[in-house]
Scaffold this motif. Structure first.
Motif, short mmCIF file in Angstrom:
data_model
loop_
_atom_site.label_atom_id
_atom_site.label_comp_id
_atom_site.label_asym_id
_atom_site.label_seq_id
_atom_site.Cartn_x
_atom_site.Cartn_y
_atom_site.Cartn_z
N LEU A 117 47.37 38.94 33.80
CA LEU A 117 47.31 40.03 34.78
C LEU A 117 48.47 40.99 34.57
O LEU A 117 48.29 42.21 34.54
CB LEU A 117 47.33 39.44 36.20
CG LEU A 117 47.21 40.45 37.34
CD1 LEU A 117 45.90 41.21 37.28
CD2 LEU A 117 47.33 39.77 38.69
N SER B 278 36.13 36.37 36.22
CA SER B 278 36.29 35.24 35.28
C SER B 278 36.06 33.90 35.98
O SER B 278 35.51 32.99 35.37
CB SER B 278 37.68 35.28 34.63
OG SER B 278 38.67 35.00 35.58
N THR B 279 36.44 33.78 37.25
CA THR B 279 36.19 32.51 37.94
C THR B 279 34.68 32.27 38.07
O THR B 279 34.21 31.15 37.92
CB THR B 279 36.84 32.46 39.34
OG1 THR B 279 36.29 33.50 40.12
CG2 THR B 279 38.34 32.59 39.29
N MET C 67 39.83 39.13 36.89
CA MET C 67 40.23 37.76 37.26
C MET C 67 39.16 37.11 38.16
O MET C 67 38.77 35.97 37.96
CB MET C 67 41.56 37.74 38.02
CG MET C 67 42.75 38.31 37.30
SD MET C 67 43.36 37.23 36.03
CE MET C 67 43.43 38.34 34.66
N PHE C 68 38.72 37.87 39.17
CA PHE C 68 37.69 37.35 40.09
C PHE C 68 36.42 37.03 39.31
O PHE C 68 35.81 35.97 39.50
CB PHE C 68 37.36 38.38 41.18
CG PHE C 68 38.46 38.57 42.20
CD1 PHE C 68 39.40 37.58 42.44
CD2 PHE C 68 38.56 39.75 42.93
CE1 PHE C 68 40.41 37.75 43.36
CE2 PHE C 68 39.58 39.93 43.86
CZ PHE C 68 40.50 38.93 44.07
N PRO D 64 39.58 28.32 41.30
CA PRO D 64 40.45 29.50 41.44
C PRO D 64 41.92 29.13 41.69
O PRO D 64 42.81 29.79 41.18
CB PRO D 64 39.87 30.23 42.67
CG PRO D 64 38.50 29.72 42.82
CD PRO D 64 38.49 28.33 42.30
N LEU E 82 46.62 32.43 35.00
CA LEU E 82 46.31 33.73 34.41
C LEU E 82 47.31 34.82 34.78
O LEU E 82 47.15 35.97 34.38
CB LEU E 82 44.90 34.18 34.82
CG LEU E 82 43.72 33.35 34.29
CD1 LEU E 82 42.40 33.96 34.73
CD2 LEU E 82 43.75 33.26 32.77
N VAL F 115 42.54 42.72 38.30
CA VAL F 115 42.29 41.78 39.41
C VAL F 115 40.79 41.50 39.50
O VAL F 115 40.35 40.35 39.67
CB VAL F 115 42.83 42.34 40.75
CG1 VAL F 115 42.29 41.56 41.93
CG2 VAL F 115 44.35 42.30 40.77
N ILE G 194 41.88 34.51 28.72
CA ILE G 194 41.20 34.19 29.99
C ILE G 194 40.08 33.18 29.74
O ILE G 194 39.94 32.18 30.46
CB ILE G 194 40.61 35.47 30.64
CG1 ILE G 194 41.72 36.44 31.03
CG2 ILE G 194 39.77 35.12 31.86
CD1 ILE G 194 41.20 37.80 31.50
N LEU H 18 43.79 30.97 38.64
CA LEU H 18 44.45 32.26 38.88
C LEU H 18 45.96 32.24 38.63
O LEU H 18 46.47 33.17 38.01
CB LEU H 18 44.10 32.78 40.29
CG LEU H 18 42.59 33.11 40.47
CD1 LEU H 18 42.29 33.55 41.89
CD2 LEU H 18 42.14 34.17 39.48
#
Lengths: 222, 251
Positions: free
Chosen positions: A175, A64-65, A61-62, A164, A171, A58, A142, A168
């Motif tokens: 995840l 990556s934005t 993911m954050f 996002p 993605l 997670v 990603i 997200l």
């Protein structure tokens, strides 16, 4: 084509190396998120251990934005996009080059995060090979999906909020797949982590192909 | 060049859309009568089985609507067809409504049947939620600033990304959940009563007609909006009048 890919990737990485945004902002942000998860889960070590894989991804993911937004803003300032078009470089090469640059930055952050979960959450890695393979394959997907969607929102006022929302959900398979593979590598759940790499690779291939095909249209028209 | 005096049409209806609208109304009333008074309770699901009269048609139309959006997106990028671009946009808006309805009715049905409003172990439920979020993102892109052509291109790429990634999202959720609580096909497992099956199929037909009706209106509104922006409203009204005259109706 390969030379162009190399040029674009090194250009982005050089800009990053000189500005140190990943090093000074994105990296600390990733560490901060890990600490905040620790607070949110009441520093409960068994819960943290069980959730380590999910929390790690997670956080990625954050991050990556942020990395994608940074990669996009490089091209939107000072009309760099137009210059890129005028340089006559194949859009697919621009896409692959920018994706590689984002992937390299994400991999660096992932190494820092790995150290973070080992130190802060007492995670014990049982299969380092699986951990590195997962990071590598998941990061390709990603970076590809992020670079494509980054180009899509480039030059729009609301891009910070729209990116996002778009990125997200796309993605979600990464995840899920990367978390399961990490569960195996960290020994927290008895699953076959290697079998998830196939799904992550499939996601990566699909999004690299999609990006290489459509990046030109986005670069020229938006 | 100045445009002819603007005589805005009072509505986007025509004889065909009125027929479709009446068919939807009759269909909905018939469904209410069949659904509540004719179709029997289910042995296992009791009264909650009636939820499938809305749930299954909504789910099917969700996938139909988003497939149309994906096709329209490809056609915009390939042929630069404004017609297909408007079809893609209109279908996505209606698809989001159907998708929301699918999720809401699924949750309401899940409470008495699974004893929970939301079940993470259910593949179709989770995939449909991700599809919903993706399409909300598509609509967000549609509302972004920029010239029409750029917005259409951006939205088309999002539509294609969503369509291409949905199978892999579905596959990942399927492996992740390991199992699914979802009903296997209610249509083919042979456990439903005849009237229940008939009402559900009627629901699919009524939803399909509603989709066509709503698409036609939404398409015409979007087309007129575009013509208005392009300053060619006069031409659009003339075309609409000719269309209405040809079908013998009043526009």
């Amino acid at each position: 084509m390969l030379r162009d890919v190399w040029l674009i990737a090194t250009k982005d990485l050089q800009i990053e190396w000189r500005s140190r945004v990943t090093f000074s902002q994105v990296g600390p942000f990733a560490g901060l998120v890990l600490v905040l998860f620790g607070f949110a889960l009441d520093a409960n070590r068994p819960v943290l251990l069980q959730a380590t894989s999910g929390l790690f991804w997670v956080t990625v993911m954050f991050v990556s934005t942020l990395a994608v937004q940074r990669s996009t803003s490089i091209e939107t300032t000072d009309g760099a996009r137009r210059a890129l078009l005028l340089a006559g470089i194949e859009p697919a090469a621009v896409f692959v080059g920018k994706s590689i640059a984002v992937a390299v930055q994400l991999l660096v952050v992932e190494i820092v995060l790995l150290a973070g979960v080992v130190v802060l959450y007492s995670a014990h890695v049982e299969a380092w090979g699986l951990v590195f393979a997962t990071c590598l394959v998941a990061t390709v997907g990603i970076a590809a999906a992020g670079t494509l969607l980054g180009a899509l929102v480039a030059g729009v006022r609301a891009r910070e909020t729209v990116l996002p929302i778009l990125l997200l959900p796309v993605l979600a398979p990464v995840l899920i797949g990367a978390t399961r593979a990490f569960d195996d590598a960290l020994g927290s759940v008895a699953v076959d982590g290697w079998s998830w790499l196939g799904l992550l690779a499939g996601f990566g291939v699909i999004n690299v192909v999609l990006g290489a095909l459509s990046y030109g249209v986005l670069l020229e028209e938006t | 060049m100045t445009n002819p005096p603007i005589d805005l049409p009072a509505h986007t209806g025509s004889r065909t859309t009125r027929l479709l609208g009446v068919a939807v109304l009759v269909g909905v009333v018939t469904m209410i009568l069949l659904g509540f008074f004719v179709a029997p309770e289910d042995d296992l699901m009791a009264d909650s089985v009636r939820m499938i009269f809305v749930h299954v048609p909504s789910a099917i139309l969700t996938y139909v609507a988003f497939s149309v959006t994906a096709i329209g997106s490809v056609m915009w990028l390939w042929k630069r067809s404004v017609w297909w671009d408007i079809v893609a946009h209109s279908s996505a808006e209606i698809g989001v409504i159907f998708c929301g309805l699918t999720l809401i009715t699924g949750s309401i049905w899940g409470r008495p049947t699974w004893n929970t409003y939301w079940e993470w172990g259910d593949v179709r439920l989770v995939t449909t939620l991700i599809l919903f979020v993706l399409m909300v993102g598509y609509l967000a892109v549609r509302s972004m600033d920029g010239d029409e052509s750029a917005v259409a291109t951006r939205a088309s790429v999002v539509g294609i990304i969503a369509a291409v990634n949905i199978p892999i999202i579905n596959r990942s959720v399927e492996w992740w959940a390991d199992r699914t609580l979802h009903q296997q096909s209610s249509i083919t497992d042979g456990k439903l009563e005849d009237w229940t099956l008939f009402t559900m199929f009627l629901g699919i037909v009524v939803s399909g007609v509603f989709y066509t009706w709503a698409m036609t209106h939404r398409f015409r509104i979007a087309w007129l909006e575009r013509e208005l922006r392009d300053g060619d409203l006069g031409e659009a009204i003339a075309a609409r009048r000719a269309e209405a005259a040809a079908s013998g109706g009043v526009s």
